[in-house]
Design a protein around this motif. Sequence first.
Motif, PDB file in Angstrom:
ATOM      1  N   GLU A 227      65.393  -5.279  25.627  1.00 51.03           N
ATOM      2  CA  GLU A 227      65.514  -4.336  24.512  1.00 51.03           C
ATOM      3  C   GLU A 227      64.250  -3.510  24.347  1.00 51.03           C
ATOM      4  OE1 GLU A 227      66.773  -4.073  19.790  1.00 51.03           O
ATOM      5  OE2 GLU A 227      66.837  -6.005  20.835  1.00 51.03           O
ATOM      6  N   ARG A 231      63.830   0.492  24.303  1.00 44.21           N
ATOM      7  CA  ARG A 231      63.245   1.180  23.142  1.00 44.21           C
ATOM      8  C   ARG A 231      61.879   1.773  23.425  1.00 44.21           C
ATOM      9  NH1 ARG A 231      66.138   0.649  18.710  1.00 44.21           N
ATOM     10  NH2 ARG A 231      67.669  -1.041  18.579  1.00 44.21           N
ATOM     11  N   ASP A 358      79.150  -3.566  18.803  1.00 44.02           N
ATOM     12  CA  ASP A 358      78.034  -3.070  17.986  1.00 44.02           C
ATOM     13  C   ASP A 358      76.973  -2.362  18.828  1.00 44.02           C
ATOM     14  OD1 ASP A 358      76.997  -5.244  19.360  1.00 44.02           O
ATOM     15  OD2 ASP A 358      75.924  -6.075  17.634  1.00 44.02           O
ATOM     16  N   TRP A 359      77.287  -2.077  20.106  1.00 46.13           N
ATOM     17  CA  TRP A 359      76.245  -1.560  21.005  1.00 46.13           C
ATOM     18  C   TRP A 359      75.715  -0.202  20.564  1.00 46.13           C
ATOM     19  CZ3 TRP A 359      73.276  -3.792  24.470  1.00 46.13           C
ATOM     20  CH2 TRP A 359      72.472  -2.984  25.269  1.00 46.13           C
ATOM     21  N   ARG A 362      73.601  -0.332  17.477  1.00 51.27           N
ATOM     22  CA  ARG A 362      72.273  -0.855  17.768  1.00 51.27           C
ATOM     23  C   ARG A 362      71.446   0.167  18.549  1.00 51.27           C
ATOM     24  NH1 ARG A 362      71.126  -7.155  19.166  1.00 51.27           N
ATOM     25  NH2 ARG A 362      68.836  -7.051  19.166  1.00 51.27           N
ATOM     26  N   SER A 363      72.097   0.891  19.454  1.00 48.17           N
ATOM     27  CA  SER A 363      71.387   1.907  20.233  1.00 48.17           C
ATOM     28  C   SER A 363      70.840   3.017  19.341  1.00 48.17           C
ATOM     29  CB  SER A 363      72.316   2.511  21.292  1.00 48.17           C
ATOM     30  OG  SER A 363      72.707   1.557  22.238  1.00 48.17           O
ATOM     31  N   GLU A 365      70.013   2.629  16.187  1.00 47.33           N
ATOM     32  CA  GLU A 365      69.122   2.078  15.161  1.00 47.33           C
ATOM     33  C   GLU A 365      67.673   2.313  15.576  1.00 47.33           C
ATOM     34  OE1 GLU A 365      67.980  -2.295  13.224  1.00 47.33           O
ATOM     35  OE2 GLU A 365      69.580  -2.090  14.722  1.00 47.33           O
ATOM     36  N   THR A 367      64.126   1.134  15.101  1.00 45.17           N
ATOM     37  CA  THR A 367      63.433  -0.028  14.563  1.00 45.17           C
ATOM     38  C   THR A 367      62.002   0.331  14.188  1.00 45.17           C
ATOM     39  OG1 THR A 367      62.797  -0.719  16.792  1.00 45.17           O
ATOM     40  CG2 THR A 367      64.844  -1.615  15.909  1.00 45.17           C
TER      41      THR A 367
END
Length: 453
Positions: A227, A231, A358-359, A362-363, A365, A367
């Motif tokens: 991840e 990111r 939920d991919w 999440r992609s 999002e 953070t």
Amino acid sequence: MRILRRTLVVLLVIVLVLVAGAVAVYWWQRPMLRTGTGYAAHNACAVTEVAGRDDPASDLPPNPLVPYLSVDVDRDEAVTTGSLLGLLAAQKAWFAPGFGCTLAGDAPDFGEATAVTSDGNPFADASAPSPSPELDAALAAAFGDDLPAADAEALGTRAVVVAKGGELVAERYADGFDAETPQLGWSMSKSATDLMTGMLVQQGEVALDDDGLRPEWTDGRADITIEQLLRMTSGLEWDETYDLGTPITQMLYNEEDMGGYVASLPLEHEPGTFQEYSSGSTTLLCSVLAERTGLGADLPRQTLLGALGLESATFEPDAAGTPVCSSYLWATPRDWAAIGQFALQNGEWNGEQLLPTDWMARSLEVTPVDETDDPGYGMGWRVNTLADGSLRWPGLPADTYYASGHDGQKVIVVPSEDLVVVRMGFTPAADDEPSEVQLVEDVVAALASPGGE
């Protein structure tokens, strides 16, 4: 006579000093020269062999080296050589069917590429759409029809494709391009890599929190996760500046094992705390994925490209067989639209859920990190709503997100409008992003007009 001898000795010394100086300057500048010759060789190979065009020089960006670059094509050996003045800093790009062009000293062997057909791709063989006058006007503006010829050329739009509700509603191409011409997405490849990674997560091949990604990482780098590579928060030392001796030029033009090179870099920040835009992170990720799946250079064809029916697409690898996931995905604008449509549909394709449900959430999002050089960057995609709630593009809906690549490549997705807009071009000199945003604003307005679709 003695005076003549002394004069000759002095002249000889001067010549030797000049030659030594020239050689020293050459070797000092050789990495940058190889950036130029590598770019020229790869570009000429890919434009002709992958895109099927005969004008590779038109894709060379403005650079003082350009007038001195030489390109030699050997179709019998499937190799294109780029050099300076036909002699210095030579680089070779080798073509392999299904895999495109790869910079390497010797011809790489990737095996046979898995066949990919357009089956299941609703855009590939669709009839040319008949857009409304309002949509026609929106595309005309994107091509600079109302601009002076020089400004339209600087704008450099080569293709626009619009999909509404999963159907093509408008498309247009520049002279020399059509619906069958693959175009390079540059860093839009990173967004495609996010989708490819999601497919592998759905299949149970990898997980986002996997760490210990390289056996030689026995220090803090062992904590880097998949991840964090997506990111760009791995913390690995990086510099995306295209300049002498920077990691990005070293990776793309001087390393046959790009993933191994990036993995060798030291930690600059604790993983997960600092976001730094890094093409190295994405290519390193694909070296991990290629190794863990055992698919090597064929990884994209056996996952994303094959599943979506992206028959036109080529994801070029490095000499070690790692897909260069940061930069080198070629596809027709229609196939780029299919990639955007797949994201819009949250990973559902022809009735099959290919991504975790939920991919995409999440992609998209963003953070929190201590610092970032790319606000609004999630996992391979950028969002319109920034962390502070402000909009990057106030004229577009808050839920807009997009893939972005060098020279003005965009796949812009607007879920609230059920809309995908692809803009491709060659725009090295113009400030192109406002025109791309205006294109989507114009398309939304056109679709909402009485003439509509």
